[in-house]
Design a protein around this motif. Structure first.
Motif, PDB file in Angstrom:
ATOM      1  N   CYS A   4       7.367  37.842 -53.840  1.00 60.60           N
ATOM      2  CA  CYS A   4       8.504  37.180 -53.215  1.00 60.60           C
ATOM      3  C   CYS A   4       8.524  35.723 -53.636  1.00 60.60           C
ATOM      4  O   CYS A   4       7.557  35.002 -53.411  1.00 60.60           O
ATOM      5  CB  CYS A   4       8.411  37.299 -51.695  1.00 60.60           C
ATOM      6  SG  CYS A   4       9.793  36.571 -50.825  1.00 60.60           S
ATOM      7  N   TYR A 190      14.412  43.225 -56.353  1.00 59.01           N
ATOM      8  CA  TYR A 190      15.084  43.499 -55.092  1.00 59.01           C
ATOM      9  C   TYR A 190      15.657  42.184 -54.561  1.00 59.01           C
ATOM     10  O   TYR A 190      14.983  41.157 -54.578  1.00 59.01           O
ATOM     11  CB  TYR A 190      14.117  44.088 -54.061  1.00 59.01           C
ATOM     12  CG  TYR A 190      13.634  45.472 -54.392  1.00 59.01           C
ATOM     13  CD1 TYR A 190      14.295  46.599 -53.904  1.00 59.01           C
ATOM     14  CD2 TYR A 190      12.507  45.663 -55.186  1.00 59.01           C
ATOM     15  CE1 TYR A 190      13.851  47.874 -54.198  1.00 59.01           C
ATOM     16  CE2 TYR A 190      12.057  46.930 -55.497  1.00 59.01           C
ATOM     17  CZ  TYR A 190      12.728  48.035 -55.000  1.00 59.01           C
ATOM     18  OH  TYR A 190      12.287  49.292 -55.309  1.00 59.01           O
ATOM     19  N   LEU A 191      16.902  42.232 -54.086  1.00 54.48           N
ATOM     20  CA  LEU A 191      17.568  41.041 -53.563  1.00 54.48           C
ATOM     21  C   LEU A 191      18.101  41.324 -52.168  1.00 54.48           C
ATOM     22  O   LEU A 191      18.866  42.267 -51.971  1.00 54.48           O
ATOM     23  CB  LEU A 191      18.713  40.620 -54.492  1.00 54.48           C
ATOM     24  CG  LEU A 191      19.652  39.525 -53.979  1.00 54.48           C
ATOM     25  CD1 LEU A 191      18.896  38.225 -53.744  1.00 54.48           C
ATOM     26  CD2 LEU A 191      20.806  39.304 -54.957  1.00 54.48           C
ATOM     27  N   MET A 192      17.659  40.517 -51.215  1.00 54.03           N
ATOM     28  CA  MET A 192      18.195  40.573 -49.855  1.00 54.03           C
ATOM     29  C   MET A 192      19.317  39.538 -49.779  1.00 54.03           C
ATOM     30  O   MET A 192      19.070  38.347 -49.602  1.00 54.03           O
ATOM     31  CB  MET A 192      17.100  40.242 -48.844  1.00 54.03           C
ATOM     32  CG  MET A 192      17.502  40.442 -47.411  1.00 54.03           C
ATOM     33  SD  MET A 192      17.361  42.151 -46.900  1.00 54.03           S
ATOM     34  CE  MET A 192      15.568  42.322 -46.840  1.00 54.03           C
ATOM     35  N   SER A 193      20.537  39.975 -49.942  1.00 50.91           N
ATOM     36  CA  SER A 193      21.636  39.028 -50.106  1.00 50.91           C
ATOM     37  C   SER A 193      22.452  38.794 -48.840  1.00 50.91           C
ATOM     38  O   SER A 193      23.358  37.962 -48.847  1.00 50.91           O
ATOM     39  CB  SER A 193      22.577  39.518 -51.216  1.00 50.91           C
ATOM     40  OG  SER A 193      23.062  40.818 -50.923  1.00 50.91           O
ATOM     41  N   SER A 201      17.483  44.307 -42.107  1.00 51.98           N
ATOM     42  CA  SER A 201      18.269  44.106 -43.327  1.00 51.98           C
ATOM     43  C   SER A 201      17.753  45.026 -44.429  1.00 51.98           C
ATOM     44  O   SER A 201      16.551  45.265 -44.538  1.00 51.98           O
ATOM     45  CB  SER A 201      18.171  42.655 -43.794  1.00 51.98           C
ATOM     46  OG  SER A 201      18.723  41.783 -42.843  1.00 51.98           O
ATOM     47  N   SER A 203      17.668  45.584 -48.561  1.00 52.88           N
ATOM     48  CA  SER A 203      17.889  44.934 -49.845  1.00 52.88           C
ATOM     49  C   SER A 203      18.592  45.883 -50.807  1.00 52.88           C
ATOM     50  O   SER A 203      18.667  47.086 -50.573  1.00 52.88           O
ATOM     51  CB  SER A 203      16.547  44.501 -50.451  1.00 52.88           C
ATOM     52  OG  SER A 203      15.729  45.648 -50.683  1.00 52.88           O
ATOM     53  N   TYR A 225      23.436  37.030 -56.498  1.00 49.87           N
ATOM     54  CA  TYR A 225      23.545  36.487 -55.138  1.00 49.87           C
ATOM     55  C   TYR A 225      24.861  35.736 -54.963  1.00 49.87           C
ATOM     56  O   TYR A 225      25.521  35.859 -53.921  1.00 49.87           O
ATOM     57  CB  TYR A 225      22.359  35.573 -54.855  1.00 49.87           C
ATOM     58  CG  TYR A 225      22.293  35.066 -53.431  1.00 49.87           C
ATOM     59  CD1 TYR A 225      22.449  35.933 -52.352  1.00 49.87           C
ATOM     60  CD2 TYR A 225      22.063  33.723 -53.167  1.00 49.87           C
ATOM     61  CE1 TYR A 225      22.376  35.471 -51.044  1.00 49.87           C
ATOM     62  CE2 TYR A 225      21.979  33.254 -51.868  1.00 49.87           C
ATOM     63  CZ  TYR A 225      22.138  34.130 -50.809  1.00 49.87           C
ATOM     64  OH  TYR A 225      22.072  33.662 -49.517  1.00 49.87           O
ATOM     65  N   SER A 239      25.975  42.839 -48.970  1.00 52.87           N
ATOM     66  CA  SER A 239      24.714  43.398 -49.460  1.00 52.87           C
ATOM     67  C   SER A 239      24.691  43.652 -50.958  1.00 52.87           C
ATOM     68  O   SER A 239      23.617  43.794 -51.548  1.00 52.87           O
ATOM     69  CB  SER A 239      24.396  44.702 -48.722  1.00 52.87           C
ATOM     70  OG  SER A 239      25.430  45.654 -48.926  1.00 52.87           O
TER      71      SER A 239
END
Length: 304
Positions: A4, A190-193, A201, A203, A225, A239
């Motif tokens: 991360c 992986y992107l938590m947008s 949430s 990703s 993003y 998302s």
């Protein structure tokens, strides 16, 4: 959490959108998706292709088409993409220098097929346009970056430190994981947008099948993003990138391309009963395509 790198900040997303809008490097953002009928229904699958027509990647037009049911490759991608490039030229006065494609609905076992079939079809569409010579005869083939966006995965990401935790206990929007849980044989992250209003949430998983534009995964993360902030139906980040959402909306509009009652008649004809023990005949795709509205280009973002 292993891999991360913290959160992508809002100023970073503004910078990447400014980078896209540079007139020296016109960039076309594309979203691709295929929609299938519900199980038990014998109907064609529908393809949605959306593409930006402005220098900031905010305004989109779209094309849609029908193809054989449950077919995962986009059969008419080459002519559809060529038409999208021509439309970009009409609005911008030049071919894009860069093309960034976000493809939805691809499983892990289909990456190689998509690379061989769909990436090749896009390259062929670019060369077709260049060989015509009517639009541009000195510009090289546009650079292409092709990214698969996956929503159906089993990776849940939780914050290990308060620095990446929001007020609901989830990772902050913009959190990226690029090591540890990623696939070892392909460039991916992986992107938590988005920030979940309720619950945990989820990703999205981004798999980079080809990168001729950026040369850096970090820039792809920032662009992805940034595009999650421009979805016209929401006032906050979502998302997945907006072009992916728009392509899904285009697929959902299939019924709007038929006159009232026509779709039901076609569905009845293709689901007519047959003798016991025999199989259904092949779907009459031509009959569906003939009734499908010829005005399959959606302009001014009216697919919203």
């Amino acid at each position: 959490m292993l891999g991360c790198r913290g959160s992508i900040s809002i100023p970073q997303t503004l910078l990447i959108m400014q980078r896209i809008s540079q007139l020296k490097n016109p960039t076309m953002i594309v979203g691709l998706d295929i929609g299938h009928a519900s199980p038990g229904l014998r109907e064609p699958s529908v393809v949605g292709l959306v593409y930006s027509i402005d220098q900031r990647g905010v305004k989109y037009s779209a094309f849609t088409a029908l193809q054989e049911p449950r077919q995962e490759s986009i059969v008419e991608l080459r002519p559809m993409f060529k038409a999208a490039l021509k439309d970009f030229v009409i609005h911008s006065g030049t071919l894009p220098r860069n093309v960034v494609v976000f493809r939805d609905g691809v499983s892990e076992g289909e990456y190689e097929r998509v690379r061989k079939v769909e990436v090749k079809a896009i390259h062929d569409a670019m060369m077709d346009l260049l060989e015509e010579g009517a639009l541009v005869n000195t510009q090289p083939r546009p650079n292409l970056t092709f990214i698969v966006v996956g929503k159906r995965h089993h990776a849940l990401i939780f914050p290990k430190t308060d620095g990446v935790k929001d007020n609901r206990g989830n990772c902050k929007a913009g959190t990226v994981v690029s090591e540890g849980i990623t696939q070892p044989d392909v460039e991916n992250f992986y992107l938590m947008s988005h920030a979940a209003l309720i619950g945990t949430s989820r990703s999205s998983h981004y798999i980079v099948l080809l990168d001729e534009v950026f040369g850096s995964t970090k820039l792809i993360e920032e662009l992805s993003y940034a595009l999650c902030h421009i979805y016209a139906r929401a006032t906050r980040s979502v998302s997945i990138p907006a072009p992916v959402y728009y392509a899904d909306l285009v697929c959902r509009r299939k019924s709007f391309h038929f006159q009232p009652g026509v779709e039901e008649d076609l569905r009845f004809n293709d689901n007519a009963s047959v003798a016991s023990g025999s199989s259904y005949p092949p779907l009459d795709l031509k009959a569906w395509q003939e009734k499908f509205s010829k005005k399959a280009k959606l302009t001014a973002m009216n697919f919203l």
